[in-house]
Design a protein around this motif. Structure first.
Motif, PDB file in Angstrom:
ATOM      1  N   ASN A 122       3.141 -10.435  28.117  1.00 14.46           N
ATOM      2  CA  ASN A 122       3.433 -11.763  28.190  1.00 14.46           C
ATOM      3  C   ASN A 122       4.553 -12.193  29.386  1.00 14.46           C
ATOM      4  N   TYR A 125       4.687 -15.414  31.441  1.00 14.23           N
ATOM      5  CA  TYR A 125       5.218 -16.573  30.628  1.00 14.23           C
ATOM      6  C   TYR A 125       6.751 -16.428  30.622  1.00 14.23           C
ATOM      7  N   THR A 141       5.184 -24.388  21.446  1.00 15.22           N
ATOM      8  CA  THR A 141       4.103 -25.017  21.965  1.00 15.22           C
ATOM      9  C   THR A 141       3.809 -24.452  23.379  1.00 15.22           C
ATOM     10  N   THR A 142       4.681 -24.148  24.075  1.00  9.49           N
ATOM     11  CA  THR A 142       4.352 -23.650  25.347  1.00  9.49           C
ATOM     12  C   THR A 142       3.836 -22.259  25.367  1.00  9.49           C
ATOM     13  N   LYS A 144       1.958 -20.904  23.084  1.00 11.35           N
ATOM     14  CA  LYS A 144       0.450 -21.328  22.552  1.00 11.35           C
ATOM     15  C   LYS A 144      -0.428 -21.503  23.441  1.00 11.35           C
ATOM     16  N   GLU A 145       0.241 -22.608  24.478  1.00 10.33           N
ATOM     17  CA  GLU A 145      -0.519 -22.934  25.771  1.00 10.33           C
ATOM     18  C   GLU A 145      -0.922 -21.622  26.767  1.00 10.33           C
ATOM     19  N   TRP A 146       0.244 -20.986  26.661  1.00 13.02           N
ATOM     20  CA  TRP A 146      -0.099 -19.392  27.590  1.00 13.02           C
ATOM     21  C   TRP A 146      -1.063 -18.735  26.711  1.00 13.02           C
ATOM     22  N   GLU A 147      -1.192 -18.657  25.774  1.00 17.72           N
ATOM     23  CA  GLU A 147      -1.857 -17.612  25.017  1.00 17.72           C
ATOM     24  C   GLU A 147      -3.191 -18.224  25.150  1.00 17.72           C
ATOM     25  N   LEU A 148      -3.491 -19.420  24.969  1.00 17.27           N
ATOM     26  CA  LEU A 148      -4.710 -20.228  25.443  1.00 17.27           C
ATOM     27  C   LEU A 148      -5.449 -20.002  26.677  1.00 17.27           C
ATOM     28  N   GLU A 149      -4.568 -19.663  27.696  1.00 15.19           N
ATOM     29  CA  GLU A 149      -5.091 -19.398  28.872  1.00 15.19           C
ATOM     30  C   GLU A 149      -5.771 -17.964  29.052  1.00 15.19           C
TER      31      GLU A 149
END
Ligand SMILES: *[C@@H]1O[C@H](CO)[C@@H](O)[C@H](O)[C@H]1NC(C)=O
Ligand SMILES: *[C@@H]1O[C@H](CO)[C@@H](O)[C@H](O)[C@H]1NC(C)=O
Length: 262
Positions: A122, A125, A141-142, A144-149
Motif C-alpha cells: 500500500n 497510499y 475512511t481514506t 478503505k477508499e484506497w483498498e476499493l481502487e
C-alpha cells in the motif's frame, strides 16, 4: 591475535597518521565507529535507524505512529533501495528454507502469507502527504477508499517467492485482516499483479471484527491444521502474523516501519 590487540595495533598506527593528516578531526582515530554520531556529532538519521531496528525486532510494541522526526527517514527507506533489499533478504531466506524441505505432496503442505505490506504493497497510499509514511494517524475512511481502487502493487520479492513456492509444490494460503466485504476487489487486485492461484484466501468476517489480528490469525491457522494442513512456512510484516499459536514450522518477517497491528 585477539580483536582487542588488533584494535590497539590499529589505533597505534592510525593515531599518528590522523594527527598529521587531520589533527582537527579527532573522530578519525575511531575507525571502528564510523558515522555513528559518537564524539558529540549528530548524524541525521541515526536515531531513526535505531527506532526502525527496534520496531522490526518487536522491542518496541503497540506504537501508534512513526515519530514525526522519522517521517523523512522512513519515506527514504521505503522508497529507496534498502526496503527492497530487506524484502529480498527475507524472500531469499524463506526460499532457502523451503527448498530444503521434503514435501509430502498430498496437497497439505502449506505456506501462509499475509496480504497488506506482504503480498501487496500500500506504499502508494502511505506515500501521500496526509499519511506521511505512517507519521500521521491511520485514517480508516481514506484507507478503505484506497483498498476499493484495487490498485495495490505486489511486493516484488514476495511475488517472486510465491511463484517459486508454487513450483516447489506448496499450497498457498493468504490470511488477511481485510474485511470479507472486500473479497472481490482483493481477488481482482491479487490476480492483476500476478497472484493467480491459492488454496484459500481467508478474510475477516464481521463476527470476528472485534478480535485482534493475533487472536484471529491464530484461530484461522488452528482451523487449517485441524483440516489436515501442515503449515511449513508463515510470512508477514506484523509480529501479530507470526506470533500466537499454530504459527507454523518457521516464520519470516517482512519489513514494515510504517504501522503496527496488535
Ligand atoms: C480522514 O480523511 C478524511 C479525508 O481527508 C477527513 O475528512 C477525515 O476527517 C479523516 N478522518 C480522521 C479520523 O482523521
Ligand atoms: C514441522 O514441525 C512439526 C512439529 O514440530 C514436526 O513434526 C515436523 O516434522 C516439521 N516438519 C518439517 C518439514 O520440518
Amino acid at each position: 591475535m585477539k580483536p582487542t590487540s588488533l584494535l590497539l595495533l590499529f589505533l597505534a598506527i592510525a593515531v599518528p597518521a590522523s594527527l598529521t593528516l587531520a589533527g582537527d578531526v579527532p573522530n578519525k582515530i575511531h575507525p571502528l565507529r564510523p558515522q555513528v554520531g559518537s564524539g558529540g556529532h549528530h548524524i541525521p538519521g541515526v536515531s531513526c535507524q535505531s527506532w526502525r531496528l527496534a520496531v522490526e525486532t518487536d522491542n518496541i510494541k503497540d506504537w501508534d505512529v512513526v515519530p514525526m522526526v522519522c517521517e523523512n527517514y522512513v519515506g527514504n527507506y521505503m522508497l529507496g533501495h534498502q526496503y527492497r533489499k530487506d524484502c529480498n533478504a527475507a524472500g531469499w531466506a524463506a526460499y532457502d528454507y523451503a527448498k530444503g524441505l521434503t514435501l509430502k505432496k498430498d496437497g497439505k503442505d502449506v505456506w501462509i502469507f499475509d496480504i497488506d505490506e506482504t503480498a501487496l504493497s500500500n506504499l502508494p497510499y502511505y506515500a501521500r502527504p496526509d499519511n506521511a509514511f505512517g507519521a500521521k494517524e491511520y485514517n480508516e475512511t481514506t484507507f478503505k477508499e484506497w483498498e476499493l481502487e484495487g490498485k495495490a502493487p505486489a511486493v516484488p520479492a514476495i511475488l517472486y517467492l510465491y511463484k517459486r513456492l508454487l513450483k516447489l509444490g506448496f499450497k498457498i494460503v493468504f490470511i488477511s485482516g481485510k474485511s470479507e466485504s472486500l473479497r472481490s476487489i482483493t481477488v481482482y487486485n491479487m490476480k492483476k499483479v500476478g497472484y493467480h492461484t491459492w488454496e484459500k484466501l481467508i478474510l475477516k468476517q464481521t463476527s470476528e471484527s472485534g478480535t485482534t489480528a493475533m487472536v484471529y490469525k491464530s484461530k484461522k491457522r488452528k482451523e487449517l491444521e485441524e483440516a489436515g494442513y501442515r503449515i511449513l512456512g508463515n510470512m508477514g510484516d506484523q509480529w501479530s502474523d507470526l506470533m500466537g499459536s499454530h504459527v507454523g514450522n518457521r516464520t519470516f518477517k517482512v519489513p514494515n516501519p510504517m504501522f503496527y497491528i496488535a
